[in-house]
Scaffold this motif. Sequence first.
Motif, mmCIF file in Angstrom:
data_model
loop_
_atom_site.group_PDB
_atom_site.id
_atom_site.type_symbol
_atom_site.label_atom_id
_atom_site.label_comp_id
_atom_site.label_asym_id
_atom_site.label_seq_id
_atom_site.Cartn_x
_atom_site.Cartn_y
_atom_site.Cartn_z
ATOM 1 N N SER A 146 -17.106 7.911 4.337
ATOM 2 C CA SER A 146 -16.155 7.335 5.415
ATOM 3 C C SER A 146 -15.661 8.546 6.333
ATOM 4 N N LEU A 147 -15.447 9.457 5.446
ATOM 5 C CA LEU A 147 -14.974 10.947 5.817
ATOM 6 C C LEU A 147 -16.020 11.620 6.974
ATOM 7 N N ALA A 148 -17.058 11.527 6.635
ATOM 8 C CA ALA A 148 -18.151 12.125 7.321
ATOM 9 C C ALA A 148 -18.396 11.331 8.426
ATOM 10 N N ILE A 149 -18.160 9.893 8.548
ATOM 11 C CA ILE A 149 -18.435 9.077 9.666
ATOM 12 C C ILE A 149 -17.174 9.110 10.409
ATOM 13 N N LEU A 162 -15.545 0.565 6.775
ATOM 14 C CA LEU A 162 -16.152 1.784 7.570
ATOM 15 C C LEU A 162 -15.676 1.757 8.760
ATOM 16 N N GLN A 163 -15.772 0.468 9.656
ATOM 17 C CA GLN A 163 -15.402 0.658 10.997
ATOM 18 C C GLN A 163 -14.033 0.863 11.141
ATOM 19 N N MET A 164 -13.058 0.143 10.070
ATOM 20 C CA MET A 164 -11.695 0.225 10.161
ATOM 21 C C MET A 164 -11.482 2.027 10.218
ATOM 22 N N ILE A 165 -12.224 2.688 9.180
ATOM 23 C CA ILE A 165 -11.809 4.160 9.011
ATOM 24 C C ILE A 165 -12.123 4.827 10.105
ATOM 25 N N GLU A 166 -13.289 4.595 10.578
ATOM 26 C CA GLU A 166 -13.913 5.501 11.504
ATOM 27 C C GLU A 166 -13.223 5.332 13.079
ATOM 28 N N SER A 167 -12.539 4.379 13.161
ATOM 29 C CA SER A 167 -11.587 4.122 14.394
ATOM 30 C C SER A 167 -10.649 5.336 14.620
ATOM 31 N N ILE A 168 -10.247 5.911 13.197
ATOM 32 C CA ILE A 168 -9.390 7.114 13.336
ATOM 33 C C ILE A 168 -9.963 7.990 14.191
ATOM 34 N N GLY A 169 -11.149 8.429 13.686
ATOM 35 C CA GLY A 169 -11.820 9.360 14.318
ATOM 36 C C GLY A 169 -12.035 9.140 15.986
ATOM 37 N N GLY A 170 -12.340 8.033 16.362
ATOM 38 C CA GLY A 170 -12.422 7.619 17.745
ATOM 39 C C GLY A 170 -11.154 7.770 18.467
ATOM 40 N N LEU A 171 -10.041 7.491 17.631
ATOM 41 C CA LEU A 171 -8.899 7.519 18.592
ATOM 42 C C LEU A 171 -8.272 9.188 18.462
ATOM 43 N N LEU A 172 -8.672 9.917 17.773
ATOM 44 C CA LEU A 172 -8.237 11.168 17.480
ATOM 45 C C LEU A 172 -9.062 12.118 18.497
ATOM 46 N N GLY A 173 -10.434 11.777 18.580
ATOM 47 C CA GLY A 173 -11.400 12.615 19.323
ATOM 48 C C GLY A 173 -11.225 12.830 20.692
ATOM 49 N N SER A 174 -10.941 11.617 21.496
ATOM 50 C CA SER A 174 -11.034 11.758 22.886
ATOM 51 C C SER A 174 -9.778 12.146 23.484
ATOM 52 N N PRO A 175 -8.639 11.986 22.950
ATOM 53 C CA PRO A 175 -7.333 12.664 23.370
ATOM 54 C C PRO A 175 -7.260 14.144 23.213
#
Lengths: 489, 290
Positions: free
Chosen positions: A244-247, A372-385
């Motif tokens: 999940s960290l990788a994702i 997995l979906q829940m954890i990867e949402s952090i990446g999405g929230l972080l990446g774009s801003p």
Amino acid sequence: MAKLQAPQVLQSQPAAPDGGWGWVVVGALFVTSALVFGIIRSMGVFFVEFVQYFGESAQAVSWITSIGLAMQQCVSPFGTALCNGYGARPVVMAGGCLSALGFILASQATCVTHLYLTLGIISGSGWALVFTPMVASVMQYFTRKRSLAMALGFTGVGLSSFAFSPLFQLLVEMYTWRGALLILGGLSLNMVACGALIRPLGTHKAVAALAPGESAWSCASLFHRAYSYLELSLLLQRPFLTYSLAITFFNCGYFVPYVHLVAHSRHEGFSQYQAAFVISATGVTDIVGRVVSGWASDLGRLRLPHMLVLWTGLLGLSLLVLPLGSLVGSYPGLLITSLAYGFCAGAMTPLVFSVVPEIVGMERMLGALGLLQMIESIGGLLGSPLSGLLKDLTGSYTASFLVAGGFLLLGTMVMTTLPHFFSCPDQRPLQRHACNYNNKQQNQQSPESGLMTNSLSEKLNHIDTIPYSQPQLDRDSLQPEPEVYMPLN
Amino acid sequence: MSKWNCFYKRIKHEKQTLNITLSMVKLLHLGWCICTPSHYKDIGDSLVEKVEILKPIDLELACTWTGNPNKLPNITGYWRKDGSEITNSRLTVQLENEQYNLKRVFRITGDTLGNYSCIFSDTDEAKIDFNKKDKPIVAYVGDSVAMACKTKLPPNTWLWYRANGTEQELINATTDPLRYKISVDGNTTKLTVMNLTAEDSGVYVCSAIYNIKASVSRVEVRVITFMEPLKPFIAIVAEVIILVLLILLYERWSSQRSSHSPTGNNIHTALTREGNNGMDENTTTRQRKI
């Protein structure tokens, strides 16, 4: 105990048909992913209308999809928990009704907050109840052709983004956004029909036998059931956490080009039509990449995690090269690097899901997908801003592309730390067989049974997961393998 | 016989050269002359030449303009008397030899004495953009609809009309504040019509009033009831319900059909699975029966 339980447990995890009705479910996934992500991607048409009608800023209106996506990802674990409890079919049908309800209510909105609540929260929860259970159902139906089935199912997203934008424009012109949202609600209702197509492959996750004397609704048993349905025990286990960290790292970098590619092309001095063509071409290679990758991974030459690492590594590299390609101001350079990006991005998508059963085992796949979906949402929230911030700081998109590529390569490296990653590299089938056999001897695990040990259910899973063994294993150990996977109905 | 005086005055004013030529064209009466004390009075960019006329004459006034930086091939020229535009005096002036020439003969009598000015206009016809072009704006009964007009340069005033056939009826927001709201913001204006009814369908016209002339743009508004999108919606819902019923019925029928076979599938495969664990070759034939 094991013998007695075996038929019952096996009944809950029957053999994957790998064909037959499975392809109908793939079609259902196609329609579902089109209706979920295709709509999300084409909401831009509505944003213009909302900005004009409500007088709000574009940023306030763009929160609608952000909330919707966040709900879809964060409510996923609950969706899969409900699946564990009640089966995929009712959950998907309920999700379809819920997302349709969100659109229908949104057509009566009088302020943007209403849209946040209806399109964002209600529809977002509906999407969560639909998408992940649908993906999990397809994965249950296939073993050998899993990646191909996933890839074909996900092509719905790409094709629908082409088709929905003009369709939405037409609907808005004929009925304004209120009528268009109402009709979209009707379209979303088709997800109920898709859910009806999921024939249960056996009972859903059998609840562990209740201890005698315990009522079904007591606090302790509820808690125990919630714990097991949500698969929270996965959070304590290293392979899942590594994955999940990788994702999450992948998610940080994955969406950046989708958001910034047009602006980057314009920034480099290309015309609006050229930029739009680049995006369309990238969309086409995305679809092609998905199908090719799905077909290629099912050939079984490489292990799935290896293929995933290959594609994400290439994706990271293409992102690093993307700013260079247009640096000299050459349009072919930009086009080629964007096409490479599109292909690799599409290629990695089906594999991200297909690898999950390898890591956690088939029984826990459902809950694992949700978490997995829940954890990867952090990446999405972080990446774009973050990429937006970098663009504001440096004035060009080069830095954001480089950082996105860096995140992807970082995720690739994290993936290589998965347990048993370096076992059985690309070898001849016979040798692979020997290698897997040795693995089995060592620790009674096939990779498919999960990289996690030390629970009783894992030992039981070992028997379960023989049908879901890896392609290599099946081919070698069970000689007349085509017959094994005949469809059951 | 009096002496005829012809003038040719060249006045330089910044980068523009405005030549005003007074010439006698028509001699109606013998013996009239013009005494022309030349007083030049600058009023900003315009130059005033005073002509004293003692007797009624036909006077040709000619203006020449050189030095237009835009160098448009055609511009509009017209005459004003006492600050207001003389009707039907607008002409299209062509660029010849780097100058624009505008000439007109005026019958000067005791009644028509006054200030005559020639105006050259090289600005583009002010274009108004509605946000949606050529397509009717659709709105629902009871809802409100907003129309906006935008130009490049801010006009003096904005006016909104409701067009009924060839007639135009001015929309006054103050007399009907519950239904109309007009807001003006520099070069944009917005008309909001609230509490729409079916009679509000039609063509709306916004006009930007400039010094030169008013520029108009029209948009059509169509008011529909909520039944219109409801029809396709209900059709889709019906289709979904029919699909779901068909799918469930088909499944029930096919499972009934397969339940007529001798053995249940699941139990059979469970047993064969057990066999597989030992890699029994017989499993193949067993499974073929299914």
